[in-house]
Write a protein that holds these residues in place. Sequence first.
Motif, PDB file in Angstrom:
ATOM      1  N   PHE A   1       2.842   4.083  14.966  1.00  0.00           N
ATOM      2  CA  PHE A   1       3.088   2.756  14.411  1.00  0.00           C
ATOM      3  C   PHE A   1       1.855   2.234  13.669  1.00  0.00           C
ATOM      4  CE2 PHE A   1       2.977  -1.883  14.754  1.00  0.00           C
ATOM      5  CZ  PHE A   1       4.205  -2.223  14.194  1.00  0.00           C
ATOM      6  N   SER A   2       0.694   2.380  14.270  1.00  0.00           N
ATOM      7  CA  SER A   2      -0.536   1.943  13.608  1.00  0.00           C
ATOM      8  C   SER A   2      -0.874   2.847  12.432  1.00  0.00           C
ATOM      9  CB  SER A   2      -1.696   1.931  14.608  1.00  0.00           C
ATOM     10  OG  SER A   2      -1.414   1.068  15.699  1.00  0.00           O
ATOM     11  N   MET A   3      -0.597   4.137  12.558  1.00  0.00           N
ATOM     12  CA  MET A   3      -0.903   5.068  11.482  1.00  0.00           C
ATOM     13  C   MET A   3      -0.029   4.815  10.256  1.00  0.00           C
ATOM     14  SD  MET A   3      -1.282   8.572  13.719  1.00  0.00           S
ATOM     15  CE  MET A   3      -1.570   9.611  12.293  1.00  0.00           C
ATOM     16  N   ILE A   4       1.210   4.396  10.463  1.00  0.00           N
ATOM     17  CA  ILE A   4       2.122   4.145   9.342  1.00  0.00           C
ATOM     18  C   ILE A   4       1.548   3.077   8.421  1.00  0.00           C
ATOM     19  CG2 ILE A   4       4.300   3.029   8.775  1.00  0.00           C
ATOM     20  CD1 ILE A   4       4.721   5.912   9.278  1.00  0.00           C
ATOM     21  N   TRP A   5       1.121   1.973   8.988  1.00  0.00           N
ATOM     22  CA  TRP A   5       0.640   0.865   8.161  1.00  0.00           C
ATOM     23  C   TRP A   5      -0.742   1.143   7.589  1.00  0.00           C
ATOM     24  CZ3 TRP A   5       4.677  -1.657   7.045  1.00  0.00           C
ATOM     25  CH2 TRP A   5       5.697  -1.848   7.985  1.00  0.00           C
ATOM     26  N   TYR A   6      -1.608   1.736   8.381  1.00  0.00           N
ATOM     27  CA  TYR A   6      -2.940   2.050   7.875  1.00  0.00           C
ATOM     28  C   TYR A   6      -2.877   3.174   6.844  1.00  0.00           C
ATOM     29  CZ  TYR A   6      -7.930   3.097   7.868  1.00  0.00           C
ATOM     30  OH  TYR A   6      -9.228   3.309   7.489  1.00  0.00           O
ATOM     31  N   GLY A   7      -2.101   4.207   7.144  1.00  0.00           N
ATOM     32  CA  GLY A   7      -1.966   5.318   6.206  1.00  0.00           C
ATOM     33  C   GLY A   7      -1.219   4.938   4.945  1.00  0.00           C
ATOM     34  N   GLY A   8      -0.276   3.994   5.049  1.00  0.00           N
ATOM     35  CA  GLY A   8       0.425   3.537   3.857  1.00  0.00           C
ATOM     36  C   GLY A   8      -0.509   2.879   2.860  1.00  0.00           C
ATOM     37  N   ARG A   9      -1.493   2.149   3.370  1.00  0.00           N
ATOM     38  CA  ARG A   9      -2.465   1.517   2.474  1.00  0.00           C
ATOM     39  C   ARG A   9      -3.255   2.572   1.710  1.00  0.00           C
ATOM     40  NH1 ARG A   9      -6.642  -2.831   4.869  1.00  0.00           N
ATOM     41  NH2 ARG A   9      -7.343  -0.994   6.042  1.00  0.00           N
ATOM     42  N   VAL A  10      -3.606   3.656   2.383  1.00  0.00           N
ATOM     43  CA  VAL A  10      -4.345   4.731   1.715  1.00  0.00           C
ATOM     44  C   VAL A  10      -3.473   5.407   0.661  1.00  0.00           C
ATOM     45  CG1 VAL A  10      -5.475   6.958   2.066  1.00  0.00           C
ATOM     46  CG2 VAL A  10      -5.825   5.109   3.713  1.00  0.00           C
ATOM     47  N   SER A  11      -2.211   5.676   0.995  1.00  0.00           N
ATOM     48  CA  SER A  11      -1.310   6.327   0.040  1.00  0.00           C
ATOM     49  C   SER A  11      -1.053   5.439  -1.173  1.00  0.00           C
ATOM     50  CB  SER A  11       0.007   6.676   0.735  1.00  0.00           C
ATOM     51  OG  SER A  11      -0.190   7.620   1.766  1.00  0.00           O
ATOM     52  N   LEU A  12      -0.837   4.144  -0.946  1.00  0.00           N
ATOM     53  CA  LEU A  12      -0.622   3.227  -2.068  1.00  0.00           C
ATOM     54  C   LEU A  12      -1.880   3.110  -2.926  1.00  0.00           C
ATOM     55  CD1 LEU A  12       1.394   0.357  -0.333  1.00  0.00           C
ATOM     56  CD2 LEU A  12       2.266   2.047  -1.956  1.00  0.00           C
ATOM     57  N   LEU A  13      -3.043   3.113  -2.303  1.00  0.00           N
ATOM     58  CA  LEU A  13      -4.290   3.043  -3.057  1.00  0.00           C
ATOM     59  C   LEU A  13      -4.447   4.266  -3.957  1.00  0.00           C
ATOM     60  CD1 LEU A  13      -7.067   1.836  -3.705  1.00  0.00           C
ATOM     61  CD2 LEU A  13      -7.945   2.983  -1.649  1.00  0.00           C
ATOM     62  N   ILE A  14      -4.131   5.432  -3.426  1.00  0.00           N
ATOM     63  CA  ILE A  14      -4.237   6.654  -4.231  1.00  0.00           C
ATOM     64  C   ILE A  14      -3.248   6.602  -5.395  1.00  0.00           C
ATOM     65  CG2 ILE A  14      -3.817   9.143  -4.201  1.00  0.00           C
ATOM     66  CD1 ILE A  14      -4.955   9.194  -1.378  1.00  0.00           C
ATOM     67  N   GLY A  15      -2.021   6.154  -5.139  1.00  0.00           N
ATOM     68  CA  GLY A  15      -1.031   6.077  -6.205  1.00  0.00           C
ATOM     69  C   GLY A  15      -1.433   5.100  -7.296  1.00  0.00           C
ATOM     70  N   ILE A  16      -1.917   3.916  -6.922  1.00  0.00           N
ATOM     71  CA  ILE A  16      -2.296   2.906  -7.905  1.00  0.00           C
ATOM     72  C   ILE A  16      -3.546   3.335  -8.666  1.00  0.00           C
ATOM     73  CG2 ILE A  16      -3.090   0.532  -8.181  1.00  0.00           C
ATOM     74  CD1 ILE A  16      -1.317  -0.211  -5.801  1.00  0.00           C
ATOM     75  N   ALA A  17      -4.549   3.867  -7.960  1.00  0.00           N
ATOM     76  CA  ALA A  17      -5.770   4.303  -8.635  1.00  0.00           C
ATOM     77  C   ALA A  17      -5.497   5.470  -9.579  1.00  0.00           C
ATOM     78  CB  ALA A  17      -6.828   4.700  -7.594  1.00  0.00           C
ATOM     79  N   GLY A  18      -4.659   6.412  -9.144  1.00  0.00           N
ATOM     80  CA  GLY A  18      -4.309   7.527 -10.017  1.00  0.00           C
ATOM     81  C   GLY A  18      -3.556   7.066 -11.250  1.00  0.00           C
ATOM     82  N   ALA A  19      -2.646   6.104 -11.085  1.00  0.00           N
ATOM     83  CA  ALA A  19      -1.908   5.575 -12.228  1.00  0.00           C
ATOM     84  C   ALA A  19      -2.829   4.834 -13.191  1.00  0.00           C
ATOM     85  CB  ALA A  19      -0.796   4.646 -11.749  1.00  0.00           C
TER      86      ALA A  19
END
Length: 294
Positions: free
Chosen positions: A82-100
Amino acid sequence: MRDRFEIVGIRPQPEPSPKARAEGKRKKPVPALFLLGLIAAGCLACETIMTRDPSYMDLKNCNVPPGGQFFFGTDTMGRDIFSMIWYGGRVSLLIGIAGAAVSAFIGVIYGAASGWAPSWLDRLMMRSVEILLGVPDLLLLILLQAVLGEANVWTLSLVIGVTGWFGIAKVVRTEVRQIRDSEYVAAARCMGGGFFYVLVRHLLPNFVPSLMFMVVMNIRSGIAAESTLSFLGLGLPLSVVSWGSMLSLAEKALLTRSWWVILIPGIFLVTTLFCITSLGNELRKRGNRRESNL
């Protein structure tokens, strides 16, 4: 006599019927935007909703199924999903936005330079882009990541951005070729405006609607690329929590029949990608309607 003449020019369009307006409203991706906003808000405010440290390995509670103590269960190393989902989602979204962002910057500069250049140089630059488009994206990602060494959030964002600008460059080049001979562009050049001044002040505002669709879709592609590389063991290490690194434990989870380790991160990843796709399709439709009204 009136039948012998034809009215030329812009004809007024008939008003859409109430049924057509209702169908148009239903087609708007409101549920997708709501889900995407909810997931993004949860990831941004993860510190307030996390129940445990996402990187803490509780070896006494490995592969615990979802329940009252652990809402989404634990993985094979005892970490709270549960904690990993929200914390890891922030990392995944950051990678997607920065890459874009990286891909948009490179694509706009390269595409505008190609559209601005003489015909022979324009053809050479576009043939180079078409050659790169023929190379599989995953192969380019693996090659560049191997050159940069061990992956982290920023190197992975850079690699995703460097390999995702080809489509943006082709769209920008087409738009620049269409409007570079316009009167206001010619006037700006006569007044001494350089390439970057004309690009920012006069060219960029004209293809922002077309560019927004591709940027949104590149965010989706960046998140999917990070998950794919991590799943293959070529992305982020296990110490860096992301949706992709969580899915990299799929083999161990299948051996221990811990279905929640794969299913829950997969649901969040697929839902986010679906919502971003719906948003991109809505931007594309609005851009098409805007062009048809011009």
